[in-house]
Write a protein that holds these residues in place. Structure first.
Motif, PDB file in Angstrom:
ATOM      1  N   ALA A  49      -1.835 -47.749  16.858  1.00 48.02           N
ATOM      2  CA  ALA A  49      -2.188 -48.742  17.750  1.00 48.02           C
ATOM      3  C   ALA A  49      -0.550 -49.335  18.877  1.00 48.02           C
ATOM      4  CB  ALA A  49      -2.023 -50.269  17.392  1.00 48.02           C
ATOM      5  N   LEU A  50       0.020 -48.593  18.274  1.00 49.34           N
ATOM      6  CA  LEU A  50       1.164 -48.642  19.286  1.00 49.34           C
ATOM      7  C   LEU A  50       1.257 -47.478  19.668  1.00 49.34           C
ATOM      8  CD1 LEU A  50       4.278 -49.892  20.273  1.00 49.34           C
ATOM      9  CD2 LEU A  50       5.590 -47.870  18.257  1.00 49.34           C
ATOM     10  N   ALA A  51       0.927 -46.167  19.583  1.00 51.79           N
ATOM     11  CA  ALA A  51       0.691 -45.060  20.242  1.00 51.79           C
ATOM     12  C   ALA A  51      -0.166 -45.186  21.442  1.00 51.79           C
ATOM     13  CB  ALA A  51       0.110 -44.438  19.536  1.00 51.79           C
ATOM     14  N   GLY A  52      -1.142 -45.674  21.605  1.00 51.74           N
ATOM     15  CA  GLY A  52      -3.385 -45.610  21.895  1.00 51.74           C
ATOM     16  C   GLY A  52      -2.296 -46.846  23.260  1.00 51.74           C
ATOM     17  N   HIS A  53      -1.419 -48.003  23.069  1.00 52.06           N
ATOM     18  CA  HIS A  53      -1.067 -48.929  24.028  1.00 52.06           C
ATOM     19  C   HIS A  53      -0.272 -48.317  25.106  1.00 52.06           C
ATOM     20  CE1 HIS A  53       0.890 -52.635  25.733  1.00 52.06           C
ATOM     21  NE2 HIS A  53       2.325 -51.749  25.483  1.00 52.06           N
ATOM     22  N   LEU A  54       1.426 -47.487  24.359  1.00 46.13           N
ATOM     23  CA  LEU A  54       2.273 -46.671  25.390  1.00 46.13           C
ATOM     24  C   LEU A  54       1.698 -45.771  25.992  1.00 46.13           C
ATOM     25  CD1 LEU A  54       5.400 -47.019  22.721  1.00 46.13           C
ATOM     26  CD2 LEU A  54       4.788 -48.754  24.578  1.00 46.13           C
ATOM     27  N   ASP A  55       0.363 -44.813  25.358  1.00 46.14           N
ATOM     28  CA  ASP A  55      -0.193 -43.623  26.112  1.00 46.14           C
ATOM     29  C   ASP A  55      -1.263 -44.340  27.563  1.00 46.14           C
ATOM     30  OD1 ASP A  55      -1.409 -41.171  26.277  1.00 46.14           O
ATOM     31  OD2 ASP A  55      -2.743 -42.562  25.965  1.00 46.14           O
ATOM     32  N   ARG A  56      -0.964 -45.781  27.413  1.00 45.13           N
ATOM     33  CA  ARG A  56      -2.572 -46.545  28.226  1.00 45.13           C
ATOM     34  C   ARG A  56      -1.012 -46.776  29.478  1.00 45.13           C
ATOM     35  NH1 ARG A  56      -4.902 -47.838  25.111  1.00 45.13           N
ATOM     36  NH2 ARG A  56      -4.319 -50.152  24.497  1.00 45.13           N
ATOM     37  N   THR A  57       0.023 -47.472  29.078  1.00 45.81           N
ATOM     38  CA  THR A  57       1.474 -48.345  29.811  1.00 45.81           C
ATOM     39  C   THR A  57       1.720 -47.425  30.287  1.00 45.81           C
ATOM     40  OG1 THR A  57       1.337 -49.722  28.120  1.00 45.81           O
ATOM     41  CG2 THR A  57       3.205 -50.039  29.759  1.00 45.81           C
ATOM     42  N   LEU A  58       2.855 -46.023  29.757  1.00 48.34           N
ATOM     43  CA  LEU A  58       3.952 -45.469  30.512  1.00 48.34           C
ATOM     44  C   LEU A  58       3.180 -44.414  30.709  1.00 48.34           C
ATOM     45  CD1 LEU A  58       6.770 -45.154  26.732  1.00 48.34           C
ATOM     46  CD2 LEU A  58       6.096 -46.475  28.819  1.00 48.34           C
ATOM     47  N   SER A  59       1.647 -44.169  31.536  1.00 48.55           N
ATOM     48  CA  SER A  59       1.365 -42.197  31.555  1.00 48.55           C
ATOM     49  C   SER A  59       2.292 -41.467  31.294  1.00 48.55           C
ATOM     50  CB  SER A  59       1.296 -42.582  33.051  1.00 48.55           C
ATOM     51  OG  SER A  59       0.222 -43.735  33.428  1.00 48.55           O
ATOM     52  N   PRO A  60       2.494 -41.414  30.462  1.00 50.16           N
ATOM     53  CA  PRO A  60       3.521 -39.889  29.403  1.00 50.16           C
ATOM     54  C   PRO A  60       3.563 -38.685  30.512  1.00 50.16           C
ATOM     55  CG  PRO A  60       2.453 -40.580  27.764  1.00 50.16           C
ATOM     56  CD  PRO A  60       1.480 -41.268  28.286  1.00 50.16           C
ATOM     57  N   ARG A  61       4.094 -37.810  30.516  1.00 46.58           N
ATOM     58  CA  ARG A  61       3.746 -36.782  30.846  1.00 46.58           C
ATOM     59  C   ARG A  61       4.166 -36.000  29.889  1.00 46.58           C
ATOM     60  NH1 ARG A  61       7.655 -34.228  35.184  1.00 46.58           N
ATOM     61  NH2 ARG A  61       6.227 -33.143  34.897  1.00 46.58           N
ATOM     62  N   ALA A  62       4.241 -36.274  28.866  1.00 50.32           N
ATOM     63  CA  ALA A  62       4.708 -34.839  27.873  1.00 50.32           C
ATOM     64  C   ALA A  62       4.844 -35.659  26.636  1.00 50.32           C
ATOM     65  CB  ALA A  62       6.391 -34.493  27.794  1.00 50.32           C
ATOM     66  N   TRP A  63       4.671 -35.197  25.096  1.00 51.14           N
ATOM     67  CA  TRP A  63       5.107 -35.639  23.758  1.00 51.14           C
ATOM     68  C   TRP A  63       6.716 -34.901  23.273  1.00 51.14           C
ATOM     69  CZ3 TRP A  63       0.312 -34.645  20.668  1.00 51.14           C
ATOM     70  CH2 TRP A  63      -1.110 -35.418  21.235  1.00 51.14           C
ATOM     71  N   VAL A  64       7.635 -35.421  23.762  1.00 49.78           N
ATOM     72  CA  VAL A  64       8.899 -35.063  23.101  1.00 49.78           C
ATOM     73  C   VAL A  64       8.943 -34.861  21.654  1.00 49.78           C
ATOM     74  CG1 VAL A  64      11.567 -35.065  23.374  1.00 49.78           C
ATOM     75  CG2 VAL A  64       9.573 -35.006  25.324  1.00 49.78           C
TER      76      VAL A  64
END
Length: 415
Positions: A102-117
């Protein structure tokens, strides 16, 4: 308001969040922690578990000093709170993976991340009773340390980074002696450090969040399991490698079909004339512009000639015969400081069509993760779990990751 509707992602029920309204609430609504936790902890089966989860997160955000159970419970006006919270973390039955999804789905939309580090977290320990603690040689320190090691998977952009998944490195010997005492589940059969890094990535990939390039400092890792696992999973990767890493390259001119093995440092020394300046904004110092010299070189990873990089294959010229590749085609990227002669960093990627400028900027996201780990994760107690339970460690770092996300929202980083 936060929407608490759910959708299923590969078997895991993930609460969905109204990102824009939640970010606004986190900045202006004193009950934002309650609203955020209500959505992320919706999978916990009992109301008392959800209340304790919120209390734990509030403690991580507000308690001073180390986040011991006593300090976390101090925010509750209840003498028995410490024991209750200890049971909630170490002995309860709620599933941490669903909360992480759930946290990952939320932050994936919120942060618009460029990478998985991927970042290693080493925690030195004086005793040997904490889960996974054993004496291990740490190449970065050049010594053997009694410690616990885990790997975190972070979503990262140039402005903010946050952890979404964690995996412990547990030696088979430790597991054999301590499985029952630490309540380690039967399906955990022990993992090397490199195996833990791979698992942290692949488990998160199964949650259905948008795949991003996997960026990792792998100088002290065994490269074969990383490259093979990410290639098999179809994930793009960018790995920092050591200067002595052996790669295959073809010779220039009339000997171009001759394949030779050489160290990454030697191969990059042949590209000095092709170096070009690239400007980048330092994620660790927002607004600071820096310039580095970079040069790419096509190389091959032996043993994976049947594999190919993500994306469609490049079309062959009409009538041209396609020669068999000596291995998996990769790009070796060298980075120099403008005032230095020797190569400073070496990165290996299967994103062979990416420009060297974007690749360099992507590599700098490790600096964003280091900054947010030091300034946010440590402050919310990511390393402070003192229990001996496998389950307890996983639940603690899960809620510490939730607290990390909330701290970012408090500062407006995610907006």
């Amino acid at each position: 308001m936060i929407s608490t509707s759910s959708r299923r992602r590969r078997g895991v029920m993930v609460p969905t969040l109204d990102v824009r309204e939640e970010v606004t609430a986190a900045r202006s609504d004193p009950d934002a922690v309650s609203r955020f936790c209500a959505a992320l902890l919706a999978s916990l089966p009992r109301a008392d578990q959800r209340r304790k989860g919120e209390l734990y997160v509030r403690g991580l955000l507000t308690a001073s000093g180390r986040k011991t159970m006593r300090n976390l419970a101090a925010i509750a006006d209840d003498p028995a709170a410490a024991q209750s919270m200890h049971h909630f973390i170490s002995c309860s039955t709620w599933e941490w993976e669903t909360v992480r999804a759930a946290l990952a789905g939320h932050l994936d939309r919120t942060l618009s991340p460029r990478a998985w580090v991927v970042r290693s977290m080493l925690v030195p320990k004086t005793g040997r009773h904490s889960v996974g603690v054993e004496r291990r040689y740490v190449p970065a320190l050049g010594e053997t340390v009694n410690s616990q090691q885990s790997y975190g998977l972070w979503l990262a952009s140039e402005t903010v980074a946050a952890p979404i998944n964690w995996q412990l490195s547990i030696g088979k010997g430790w597991l054999q002696d301590n499985r029952a005492r630490a309540s380690v589940p039967a399906d955990e059969d022990g993992t090397t450090s490199d195996g833990a890094a791979v698992q942290a990535v692949l488990k998160a990939a199964a949650w259905g969040i948008g795949p991003r390039p996997v960026v990792m400092d792998a100088r002290h890792s065994a490269l074969p399991p990383l490259i093979e696992a990410f290639t098999t999973a179809g994930l793009p990767f960018l790995l920092r490698i050591s200067s002595g890493c052996t790669l295959l390259a073809t010779g220039p001119g009339p000997r171009e079909n001759r394949v030779a093995a050489a160290s990454a440092e030697h191969l990059l020394s042949l590209t000095r004339a092709q170096r070009r300046p690239v400007e980048w904004i330092d994620p660790a110092s927002p607004g600071a512009r820096r310039t580095s010299l970079v040069a790419p070189l096509q190389v091959y990873w032996p043993g994976l000639s049947g594999a190919r990089p993500p994306g469609p294959p490049a079309p062959a010229p009409p009538g041209a015969a396609r020669a068999a590749a000596p291995g998996l085609p990769l790009t070796l990227l060298g980075k120099w400081q403008t005032y230095e002669r020797g190569v400073r960093q070496m990165w290996l990627t299967n994103m062979t069509d990416a420009g060297y400028g974007p690749l360099l900027r992507l590599s700098k996201l490790t600096r964003r993760v280091e900054t947010d780990f030091s300034q946010v994760s440590l402050d919310v107690g990511i390393q402070d779990f003192e229990g001996r339970s496998y389950q307890g460690w996983h639940r603690h770092v899960t809620l510490a990751s939730v607290a990390h996300a909330l701290r970012m929202l408090e500062g407006g980083a995610a907006g």
